[in-house]
Scaffold this motif. Structure first.
Motif, PDB file in Angstrom:
ATOM      1  N   ASN A  59       0.838  -1.211   0.000  1.00  0.00           N
ATOM      2  CA  ASN A  59       0.000   0.000   0.000  1.00  0.00           C
ATOM      3  C   ASN A  59       0.865   1.251   0.000  1.00  0.00           C
ATOM      4  OD1 ASN A  59       0.891  -0.031   2.610  1.00  0.00           O
ATOM      5  ND2 ASN A  59      -1.105   0.286   3.537  1.00  0.00           N
ATOM      6  N   LEU A 109       3.229   2.344   1.851  1.00  0.00           N
ATOM      7  CA  LEU A 109       3.793   3.032   3.007  1.00  0.00           C
ATOM      8  C   LEU A 109       5.305   3.026   2.846  1.00  0.00           C
ATOM      9  CD1 LEU A 109       1.608   1.851   6.030  1.00  0.00           C
ATOM     10  CD2 LEU A 109       1.567   4.053   4.869  1.00  0.00           C
ATOM     11  N   LEU A 113      -2.146   5.844  -6.414  1.00  0.00           N
ATOM     12  CA  LEU A 113      -1.961   5.593  -4.987  1.00  0.00           C
ATOM     13  C   LEU A 113      -3.293   5.717  -4.242  1.00  0.00           C
ATOM     14  CD1 LEU A 113      -0.028   5.052  -2.702  1.00  0.00           C
ATOM     15  CD2 LEU A 113       0.347   7.499  -2.503  1.00  0.00           C
ATOM     16  N   ASP A 114      -4.035   6.789  -4.539  1.00  0.00           N
ATOM     17  CA  ASP A 114      -5.333   6.966  -3.886  1.00  0.00           C
ATOM     18  C   ASP A 114      -6.247   5.786  -4.176  1.00  0.00           C
ATOM     19  OD1 ASP A 114      -4.534   9.333  -2.869  1.00  0.00           O
ATOM     20  OD2 ASP A 114      -5.507  10.577  -4.387  1.00  0.00           O
ATOM     21  N   ARG A 150      -5.071   2.731  -2.228  1.00  0.00           N
ATOM     22  CA  ARG A 150      -5.290   2.784  -0.775  1.00  0.00           C
ATOM     23  C   ARG A 150      -6.758   2.606  -0.431  1.00  0.00           C
ATOM     24  NH1 ARG A 150      -0.780   6.952   0.956  1.00  0.00           N
ATOM     25  NH2 ARG A 150       0.936   5.478   1.067  1.00  0.00           N
ATOM     26  N   MET A 157      -5.319  -1.801   6.053  1.00  0.00           N
ATOM     27  CA  MET A 157      -4.191  -2.335   6.823  1.00  0.00           C
ATOM     28  C   MET A 157      -4.498  -2.320   8.307  1.00  0.00           C
ATOM     29  SD  MET A 157      -0.215  -1.485   6.327  1.00  0.00           S
ATOM     30  CE  MET A 157       0.986  -2.717   6.769  1.00  0.00           C
ATOM     31  N   MET A 206     -13.971   0.897   4.836  1.00  0.00           N
ATOM     32  CA  MET A 206     -13.659   1.397   3.499  1.00  0.00           C
ATOM     33  C   MET A 206     -13.967   0.351   2.421  1.00  0.00           C
ATOM     34  SD  MET A 206     -12.691   4.534   3.495  1.00  0.00           S
ATOM     35  CE  MET A 206     -11.720   4.770   2.015  1.00  0.00           C
ATOM     36  N   ARG A 261      -2.905   7.535   6.369  1.00  0.00           N
ATOM     37  CA  ARG A 261      -2.522   7.388   4.969  1.00  0.00           C
ATOM     38  C   ARG A 261      -3.003   6.056   4.426  1.00  0.00           C
ATOM     39  NH1 ARG A 261      -2.047  10.325   2.048  1.00  0.00           N
ATOM     40  NH2 ARG A 261      -0.045  10.211   0.995  1.00  0.00           N
ATOM     41  N   ALA A 262      -2.880   5.000   5.251  1.00  0.00           N
ATOM     42  CA  ALA A 262      -3.301   3.672   4.787  1.00  0.00           C
ATOM     43  C   ALA A 262      -4.805   3.636   4.534  1.00  0.00           C
ATOM     44  CB  ALA A 262      -2.905   2.604   5.811  1.00  0.00           C
ATOM     45  N   GLY A 297      -6.398   5.943   3.208  1.00  0.00           N
ATOM     46  CA  GLY A 297      -6.662   6.689   1.980  1.00  0.00           C
ATOM     47  C   GLY A 297      -6.821   8.179   2.174  1.00  0.00           C
TER      48      GLY A 297
END
Ligand SMILES: Nc1ncnc2c1ncn2[C@@H]1O[C@H](COP(=O)(O)OP(=O)(O)O)[C@@H](O)[C@H]1O
Ligand SMILES: [Mg+2]
Lengths: 252, 252
Positions: free
Chosen positions: A57, A59, A81-82, A85, A90, A162, B155-156, B158
């Motif tokens: 992801n 990081l 990336l968006d 994620r 995670m 999510m 961040r993970a 999103g």
């Protein structure tokens, strides 16, 4: 679309390298994961398990090779990336719940901000998820008021909010007191049957053996074994894996 | 646990209302006092209002400046870091009185003639810049105190870097920075008295004038000191209630 005989890989890692300075944390790692698969990632400390999950992801940025998640290549493109994620959740060893927010707000934050979900809808969804992990009555507490096991279940609910296709677990039970390990494993076991793709770095050999479809053994930044739990636990190919198993068994 | 900690919301509300009533009604009890206080009651009240205005404006702008410069100091962009370092170095290394005089004397010469800054505006600008520099260090320390896992979790999930900052880093860093910011605000109440040097008729200036006319410095300065004490107490109560409010979910 592929037929059921050749399931679609949702994660493809090809020849992935990751360096920290001149040190290779990942060396030419290739693996693909199909939708719904539950993979246990095992290996000695410092072998690159966390680093591998974290490149998936982004990081951590990988230095070589390529990673494709659900058809999206991970690179410097921020849109990619968006998108990735949003698909990949995670769960961390140390839970990392937002300490200044209630349990409910922890879960609703990302759906409201990232998916622009209306508050009422996000809260209804969060309550449903909390019920699923058995913590509906804790919604208005703060993370410090919960035990480690409860916090980790909230962290799982937060990731699920999510609707990710993939869930990465980095030693989700390693920071827990022994009596709390099972409540978290139970939630994960139930999840494994829902068709979500799971990659679980773990030292819980029992969990790996019962729940995982596949076991990957890391050593010194490379994948040494990639096989079924059955094969891995009864007869691993490599001496390093045998030694690791002997040591782990000894420890329990 | 005291009242402020138990009911931070009500305390804040109470302190705010108290402050307003005090400012509004200050002239009434003062006018009942014997000379030289009574006849000058309106002046004292007006001076107190100016002092509070200066404090509130410079205090608010100062927090914004502190957050911006605090972020800037942690930026990866080197020139921005230099600018912020320079700002803090310059302001902290020179007397506030000099800064106030500088703004008052220099800004009008560099601004187009159509822009006419009042003395009050000059004082507000100088005080904002001053407290902003002191706030910068507090904010920077607060941001550095946010555990990295909190940022990774955001961040993970999103959240964008901006969302991560606004929803996670800023509120958590404020919790750490607030006691120091509150200290700066309490100093500001008193430091605003230096605005008398550029003929802003704030509380200290009022006192100076009244005693000059009446030749009775003792009652005048006692009155002024009392008003300052009430103001600093109100501000301190306000900020400690805010601290208590932000402390929820924090380990003790
Ligand atoms: N941010 C980092 N900087 C430098 N070295 C790191 C960093 N993260 C991990 N490493 C190193 O990379 C190796 C693999 O780490 P990690 O993936 O965390 O191992 P594991 O999770 O299998 O215990 C270790 O030797 C570790 O010290
Ligand atoms: Mg690890």
């Amino acid at each position: 679309m592929n037929t059921s005989t050749t399931p679609t890989p949702i994660i493809v890692a090809r020849n992935v390298d990751k360096r920290f300075g001149s040190f290779y944390a990942l060396r030419n790692v290739s693996a693909s994961f199909t939708e719904g698969q539950v993979t246990a990632i095992i290996g000695p400390s410092g072998s690159g398990k966390s680093t591998f999950l974290r490149t998936l992801n982004r990081l951590e940025k990988h230095d070589g090779g390529e990673i494709v998640i659900d058809g999206i290549e991970l690179n410097d493109n921020l849109k990619h990336l968006d998108a990735v994620r949003r698909e990949v959740g995670m769960v961390f060893q140390s839970f990392n719940l937002f300490s200044h927010l209630t349990i409910l707000r922890n879960i609703t934050l990302a759906p409201m901000r990232v998916r622009k979900m209306p508050k009422a809808e996000a809260e209804a969804k969060a309550m449903g998820l909390l019920e699923r992990v058995g913590l509906k009555n804790q919604a208005y507490k703060y993370p410090v008021q919960l035990s480690g096991g409860q916090q980790q279940r909230v962290a799982i609910a937060r990731a699920l909010a999510m609707d990710p296709k993939v869930l990465l677990f980095d030693e989700p039970t390693s920071a827990l007191d022994p009596e709390m390990v099972n409540e978290v494993l139970t939630v994960m076991r139930e999840l494994a049957h829902t068709g979500i793709t799971m990659l679980v770095v773990t030292h819980e050999m029992g969990f790996a053996r019962e729940v995982a479809d596949r076991v990957i053994f890391f050593d010194e930044g490379a994948i040494l074994e990639d096989t079924t739990p059955q094969a891995f636990f009864t007869n691993p190919d490599h001496e390093r894996a045998q030694a690791f198993l002997a040591q782990v068994r000894h420890g329990f | 646990m005291n009242w402020t900690k138990r009911y931070p919301g009500w305390t804040m509300f109470g302190a705010m209302v108290g402050l307003l009533i005090f400012l509004w009604g200050l002239a009434i009890p003062l006018s009942a006092a014997p000379a030289p206080i009574g006849p000058a009651a309106m002046q004292f009240a007006e001076g107190a209002r100016i002092t509070v205005w200066l404090t509130l404006i410079a205090g608010s702008v100062g927090v914004v400046l502190g957050v911006l410069a605090g972020m800037g100091k942690l930026s990866k962009f080197l020139p921005l870091r230099w600018v912020c370092d320079f700002y803090v170095w310059l302001i902290r290394g020179t007397p506030l009185l000099l800064q106030i005089l500088f703004v008052w004397l220099v800004i009008p010469t560099v601004m187009p003639a159509s822009v006419n800054l009042s003395d009050f505006a000059c004082a507000a600008i100088a005080l904002s810049l001053n407290i902003g520099a002191y706030n910068t260090e507090c904010v920077r320390a607060g941001i550095l105190a946010v555990p990295h896992g909190q940022i990774e979790a955001a961040r993970a999930l999103g959240l964008s870097p901006f969302q991560t900052f606004m929803d996670v880093i800023l509120p958590q860093s404020m919790r750490v920075a607030l006691p120091a910011l509150a200290n700066n605000l309490a100093s500001l109440v008193k430091d605003s008295s230096l605005a008398y040097a550029i003929s802003v008729v704030e509380l200290t200036m009022v006192g100076y004038r009244v005693q000059a006319e009446s030749y009775q410095p003792i009652p005048v300065f006692l009155t002024i000191a009392t008003i300052y004490l009430i103001l600093t107490t109100a501000f301190t109560t306000l900020t400690s209630a805010l601290e208590a409010k932000l402390e929820v979910g924090q380990k003790r």
